[in-house]
Design an enzyme around this catalytic site. Sequence first.
Site, PDB file in Angstrom:
ATOM      1  N   ASP A  58       6.592  -9.122 -11.485  1.00 28.07           N
ATOM      2  CA  ASP A  58       5.212  -9.172 -11.001  1.00 28.07           C
ATOM      3  C   ASP A  58       4.214  -9.265 -12.158  1.00 28.07           C
ATOM      4  O   ASP A  58       3.163  -9.890 -12.028  1.00 28.07           O
ATOM      5  CB  ASP A  58       4.914  -7.932 -10.159  1.00 28.07           C
ATOM      6  CG  ASP A  58       5.527  -8.025  -8.769  1.00 28.07           C
ATOM      7  OD1 ASP A  58       5.973  -9.120  -8.382  1.00 28.07           O
ATOM      8  OD2 ASP A  58       5.557  -6.994  -8.066  1.00 28.07           O
TER       9      ASP A  58
ATOM     10  N   GLU B  62      -5.976  -4.999  -8.082  1.00 26.68           N
ATOM     11  CA  GLU B  62      -7.017  -3.991  -7.989  1.00 26.68           C
ATOM     12  C   GLU B  62      -7.867  -3.964  -9.252  1.00 26.68           C
ATOM     13  O   GLU B  62      -7.503  -4.538 -10.281  1.00 26.68           O
ATOM     14  CB  GLU B  62      -6.441  -2.589  -7.754  1.00 26.68           C
ATOM     15  CG  GLU B  62      -5.786  -1.934  -8.966  1.00 26.68           C
ATOM     16  CD  GLU B  62      -4.380  -2.397  -9.226  1.00 26.68           C
ATOM     17  OE1 GLU B  62      -4.102  -2.800 -10.385  1.00 26.68           O
ATOM     18  OE2 GLU B  62      -3.553  -2.371  -8.300  1.00 26.68           O
TER      19      GLU B  62
ATOM     20  N   ASP C 118     -12.257  11.622 -11.872  1.00 21.43           N
ATOM     21  CA  ASP C 118     -11.711  10.782 -12.945  1.00 21.43           C
ATOM     22  C   ASP C 118     -12.105   9.324 -12.796  1.00 21.43           C
ATOM     23  O   ASP C 118     -12.243   8.604 -13.788  1.00 21.43           O
ATOM     24  CB  ASP C 118     -10.183  10.896 -12.972  1.00 21.43           C
ATOM     25  CG  ASP C 118      -9.716  12.255 -13.465  1.00 21.43           C
ATOM     26  OD1 ASP C 118     -10.515  12.963 -14.097  1.00 21.43           O
ATOM     27  OD2 ASP C 118      -8.558  12.609 -13.189  1.00 21.43           O
TER      28      ASP C 118
ATOM     29  N   THR D 182      -0.376  -1.921  -2.192  1.00 21.59           N
ATOM     30  CA  THR D 182       0.986  -1.406  -2.384  1.00 21.59           C
ATOM     31  C   THR D 182       1.213  -0.907  -3.810  1.00 21.59           C
ATOM     32  O   THR D 182       2.307  -0.450  -4.134  1.00 21.59           O
ATOM     33  CB  THR D 182       2.028  -2.499  -2.077  1.00 21.59           C
ATOM     34  OG1 THR D 182       1.851  -3.596  -2.994  1.00 21.59           O
ATOM     35  CG2 THR D 182       1.879  -3.007  -0.649  1.00 21.59           C
TER      36      THR D 182
ATOM     37  N   TYR E 116      -1.280   0.601  -7.346  1.00 19.50           N
ATOM     38  CA  TYR E 116      -1.969   1.798  -7.835  1.00 19.50           C
ATOM     39  C   TYR E 116      -2.657   2.539  -6.692  1.00 19.50           C
ATOM     40  O   TYR E 116      -2.623   3.780  -6.616  1.00 19.50           O
ATOM     41  CB  TYR E 116      -2.967   1.390  -8.919  1.00 19.50           C
ATOM     42  CG  TYR E 116      -3.674   2.521  -9.617  1.00 19.50           C
ATOM     43  CD1 TYR E 116      -3.040   3.738  -9.854  1.00 19.50           C
ATOM     44  CD2 TYR E 116      -4.982   2.366 -10.078  1.00 19.50           C
ATOM     45  CE1 TYR E 116      -3.691   4.774 -10.514  1.00 19.50           C
ATOM     46  CE2 TYR E 116      -5.634   3.386 -10.741  1.00 19.50           C
ATOM     47  CZ  TYR E 116      -4.987   4.589 -10.959  1.00 19.50           C
ATOM     48  OH  TYR E 116      -5.641   5.608 -11.613  1.00 19.50           O
ATOM     49  N   SER E 117      -3.278   1.788  -5.795  1.00 17.73           N
ATOM     50  CA  SER E 117      -3.977   2.403  -4.665  1.00 17.73           C
ATOM     51  C   SER E 117      -3.037   3.264  -3.824  1.00 17.73           C
ATOM     52  O   SER E 117      -3.392   4.362  -3.401  1.00 17.73           O
ATOM     53  CB  SER E 117      -4.626   1.318  -3.794  1.00 17.73           C
ATOM     54  OG  SER E 117      -5.276   1.882  -2.687  1.00 17.73           O
TER      55      SER E 117
ATOM     56  N   SER F 189      -0.359   4.794  -4.839  1.00 19.95           N
ATOM     57  CA  SER F 189      -0.018   6.006  -5.586  1.00 19.95           C
ATOM     58  C   SER F 189      -1.143   7.038  -5.531  1.00 19.95           C
ATOM     59  O   SER F 189      -0.910   8.228  -5.756  1.00 19.95           O
ATOM     60  CB  SER F 189       0.298   5.656  -7.042  1.00 19.95           C
ATOM     61  OG  SER F 189      -0.876   5.311  -7.755  1.00 19.95           O
TER      62      SER F 189
END
Length: 269
Positions: free
Chosen positions: A45, A123, A150, A161, A163-164, A166
């Site tokens: 990816d 993202e 943060d 699917t 970073y968002s 997580s």
Amino acid sequence: MKIEIFANDAAKSVEVKRQLEKKLAERHFVFDSKNPDIVITVGGDGTLLAAFHHYESQLEKIRFVGVHTGHLGFYTDWRDDEIDDLVISLQSDNRQSVSYPLLDVSVKTRVAGEIKQHLALNESSLRRVGPTMTADVFIGGDAFERFRGDGLCIATPTGSTGYSKSLGGAVIHPDLPALQLTEIGSINNRVFRTLSSPLVISPNDWVTLVPVDPSSSEDFLLTVDSSYYHSNDIAQVSFKISKKKIHFAKYRHNGFWNRVKNSFIGDGK
């Protein structure tokens, strides 16, 4: 049909690229790295993301095909041992494609008032290096909340699917051209309050983040996919669904939920 093969530097990827070039040349395909019709990425990816950004000014006329040479990639449909089947598919190409939404990122600088544009496949996030970030959040031009924490992440449906997810965000099908806003380490107590929930934003709306006290000497960190930009000159950052899309050649393009299952669940054994 003009082909570009975009590979990472791993030995396996280099070898697969060499084999593909040989097989395609034998079938009289034309190679064109400047104005390709098809970009075949070989790697994972990350390689596809790199190719996307390399050709982001030509997205309307390019279709992507991903070959993975390591772990299964979310955007890569073909394994490295299937290149003969891929060549056959390229020979019988019918120009069909499947398209995914993209994210426009607009940064306004504090000193000169300049506008800098970026495009994201997955993202973008705004964070602060050092102290807590405080930013006013606007949705569709209306004030929504003052965020303390943060940072904040804004994702596309396919980026949902990554970073968002997580961060506790939902997984959104790309047929829904929506943004998703998720918080990164928000502060919630009797003094500071945020919604503390991921937000799914209509494609007709946009999200604007305005840092409070942007004149601070501390740097902000803006990410756009895998790129990072440090700056203490950010007046505001706006995000909206782009009019552009990324197009994948629809040879055997796996359905979105099959991709999600294969990436996170597997066969259940």
